[in-house]
Design a protein around this motif. Structure first.
Motif, PDB file in Angstrom:
ATOM      1  N   ARG A 289       8.189  21.709  20.911  1.00 12.91           N
ATOM      2  CA  ARG A 289       8.939  22.039  22.128  1.00 12.91           C
ATOM      3  C   ARG A 289       9.159  20.835  23.043  1.00 12.91           C
ATOM      4  NH1 ARG A 289       6.356  25.214  25.529  1.00 12.91           N
ATOM      5  NH2 ARG A 289       4.329  24.886  24.579  1.00 12.91           N
ATOM      6  N   ALA A 290       8.719  19.665  22.611  1.00 13.48           N
ATOM      7  CA  ALA A 290       8.867  18.468  23.447  1.00 13.48           C
ATOM      8  C   ALA A 290      10.325  18.036  23.528  1.00 13.48           C
ATOM      9  CB  ALA A 290       8.010  17.333  22.892  1.00 13.48           C
ATOM     10  N   GLU A 291      10.720  17.531  24.690  1.00 11.66           N
ATOM     11  CA  GLU A 291      12.117  17.160  24.914  1.00 11.66           C
ATOM     12  C   GLU A 291      12.362  15.663  24.805  1.00 11.66           C
ATOM     13  OE1 GLU A 291      14.641  19.179  25.312  1.00 11.66           O
ATOM     14  OE2 GLU A 291      13.411  21.003  25.221  1.00 11.66           O
TER      15      GLU A 291
ATOM     16  N   CYS B 105      11.890  26.390  16.414  1.00  6.53           N
ATOM     17  CA  CYS B 105      12.363  25.669  17.605  1.00  6.53           C
ATOM     18  C   CYS B 105      13.577  24.793  17.306  1.00  6.53           C
ATOM     19  CB  CYS B 105      11.237  24.798  18.174  1.00  6.53           C
ATOM     20  SG  CYS B 105       9.855  25.750  18.845  1.00  6.53           S
TER      21      CYS B 105
ATOM     22  N   SER C 209       8.994  12.050  20.710  1.00  5.66           N
ATOM     23  CA  SER C 209       8.417  13.231  20.061  1.00  5.66           C
ATOM     24  C   SER C 209       9.355  13.770  18.994  1.00  5.66           C
ATOM     25  CB  SER C 209       8.135  14.331  21.099  1.00  5.66           C
ATOM     26  OG  SER C 209       7.116  13.944  21.985  1.00  5.66           O
TER      27      SER C 209
ATOM     28  N   VAL D 242       3.997  18.318  25.684  1.00  6.46           N
ATOM     29  CA  VAL D 242       4.357  19.445  26.561  1.00  6.46           C
ATOM     30  C   VAL D 242       3.228  19.717  27.549  1.00  6.46           C
ATOM     31  CG1 VAL D 242       4.856  21.920  26.620  1.00  6.46           C
ATOM     32  CG2 VAL D 242       5.921  20.480  24.882  1.00  6.46           C
ATOM     33  N   GLN D 243       2.000  19.693  27.061  1.00  7.43           N
ATOM     34  CA  GLN D 243       0.854  19.915  27.939  1.00  7.43           C
ATOM     35  C   GLN D 243       0.700  18.775  28.937  1.00  7.43           C
ATOM     36  OE1 GLN D 243       1.015  20.668  24.796  1.00  7.43           O
ATOM     37  NE2 GLN D 243       0.131  22.700  24.503  1.00  7.43           N
TER      38      GLN D 243
ATOM     39  N   LYS E  54       0.614  10.258  28.019  1.00  6.64           N
ATOM     40  CA  LYS E  54       1.687  10.727  27.144  1.00  6.64           C
ATOM     41  C   LYS E  54       2.381   9.551  26.463  1.00  6.64           C
ATOM     42  CE  LYS E  54       6.186  13.054  27.257  1.00  6.64           C
ATOM     43  NZ  LYS E  54       7.211  13.705  28.117  1.00  6.64           N
TER      44      LYS E  54
ATOM     45  N   TYR F  37      -4.372  24.234  29.989  1.00  5.25           N
ATOM     46  CA  TYR F  37      -2.974  24.674  29.848  1.00  5.25           C
ATOM     47  C   TYR F  37      -2.875  26.197  29.936  1.00  5.25           C
ATOM     48  CZ  TYR F  37       1.790  24.846  27.965  1.00  5.25           C
ATOM     49  OH  TYR F  37       3.141  25.062  27.797  1.00  5.25           O
TER      50      TYR F  37
ATOM     51  N   ASP G 111       2.993  16.896  30.195  1.00  5.03           N
ATOM     52  CA  ASP G 111       4.010  17.077  31.239  1.00  5.03           C
ATOM     53  C   ASP G 111       3.578  18.161  32.226  1.00  5.03           C
ATOM     54  OD1 ASP G 111       5.764  15.115  30.372  1.00  5.03           O
ATOM     55  OD2 ASP G 111       6.969  16.482  29.157  1.00  5.03           O
TER      56      ASP G 111
END
Length: 368
Positions: free
Chosen positions: A280-282, A332, A286, A203-204, A221, A140, A206
């Motif tokens: 930070r995941a959307e 966040c 999560s 996040v990673q 994921k 990453y 993705d």
């Protein structure tokens, strides 16, 4: 008369705009100074040059007779440098020193880093296994470095893809679509069906999919988040263990001393990173896992160093290792968790630890 009236309306408006812009500028400037200060403290304490200044490692035991570098810490270090490089705060040369050390300490015939090196005066001893979390962070970091220094984009992305290919070769359970904890937990090992909850990094994952277009990252994921959700659902606290056994449709905490300590099945020094990894995941899953955990901490006045999954405290002292990831998640999601932000912001008001690299690096990651 009309012009005077308009001027009376416009002048206060302009004054307010100037005031707001000034506040925003000062806040932004303060944040930049904070990240620079923390980075400089961390660099001075934990980054050590070797190979006549051509490479550098993260010293995870600065007080020890012989320095020790581990891949997890090295991955964090590379990521911090890449993130600061994107802001123009760190030079590519500094990043390259860390990258050279990684390249020099890969396991034989792989792109995966030896999980631990002991640095003696005239030689470095490498362990023969890898740790999946370290390689995830190194890959990453290389993706972020490609954005920081576009002239080296092909080089960094090529190195990242090599790591990701080897993760699937050596750290992947293709039956359950999960990442194992290292190459030592292969198909013939009793640990093949075990996950480290802090390896769940949506996040990673993705970013890896967008870099490689390999749909297996989306499967990883979905599978690993699904198991994390099962663990979260088992307790009102929403807390998850450091390690868990998984099957196709279930997950359960491991027992004491399965891997690292008697608290392997509790919220301890691996699982404490989960709020940071999810912040930070959307995706909705999560967010659901994170929010349940954060709601539990929201009901507490202090964050302590470890918890049993039922919420009982393991070690009744405050630790930035546990507080920093929660602070980051609160930042966040500040409107929702402003109380936790106010409660834990002291973490960024003190110098970083000089003898605890794990606590220090998690604090610096929040700052940058």
């Amino acid at each position: 008369m009309k012009k005077s009236y308009n001027r009376l309306i416009i002048l206060p408006f302009i004054t307010i705009v100037v005031l707001v812009l000034s506040i925003l500028y000062l806040r932004s400037s303060s944040q930049r100074q904070l990240s620079t200060s923390y980075y400089e403290q961390w660099e001075h304490t934990y980054i050590k040059e070797t190979d006549h200044g051509k490479s550098a490692y993260i010293d995870s035991q600065p007080k020890a007779k012989h320095p020790v570098s581990i891949s997890e810490g090295h991955g964090y270090g590379m990521l911090i440098c890449a993130l600061e490089g994107k802001k123009g705060k760190v030079s590519q040369q500094e990043f390259e020193k860390l990258n050279n050390y990684y390249l020099n300490h890969r396991m034989d015939s792989t792109a995966l880093m030896s999980w631990k090196q002991i640095i003696y005066k005239n030689k470095i001893k490498d362990e023969k296994n890898n740790a999946t979390d370290g390689d995830i962070y190194i890959a990453y970091a290389l993706i972020q470095a490609a954005k920081a220094w576009p002239d080296s984009k092909d080089k960094y992305l090529g190195e990242a893809k090599a790591i990701l290919n080897d993760i699937f070769k050596y750290n992947y359970n293709d039956e359950l679509k999960i990442l194992t904890v290292g190459n030592w937990a292969g198909k013939d090992s009793k640990y093949y069906n075990m996950i480290r909850t802090s390896d769940v990094m949506p996040v990673q994952f993705d970013a890896f999919y967008h870099t490689t277009h390999d749909k297996r990252w989306l499967e990883v994921k979905a599978s690993m988040l699904g198991h994390l959700k099962q663990l979260s659902d088992q307790h009102k606290s929403g807390l998850v263990p450091d390690f868990a056994w998984v099957t196709e449709d279930s997950a359960k905490p491991v027992g004491p001393n399965t891997v690292a300590s008697k608290y392997d099945g509790e919220y301890y020094y691996n699982a404490c990173r989960v709020p940071y990894n999810l912040a930070r995941a959307e995706d909705e899953e999560s967010k659901a896992i994170l929010n349940k955990m954060m709601d539990y901490f929201l009901s507490k006045n202090r964050i302590y160093a470890g918890y049993y999954l039922n919420g009982k405290i393991i070690d009744r002292h405050q630790s930035r290792t546990f507080g920093a990831p929660i602070l980051f998640a609160a930042i966040c999601n500040k409107k929702q968790y402003d109380k936790l932000f106010e409660q834990e912001k002291f973490i960024l008001m003190e110098p970083i630890s000089r003898n605890n690299y794990y606590e220090a690096v998690l604090t610096v990651l929040v700052a940058v």
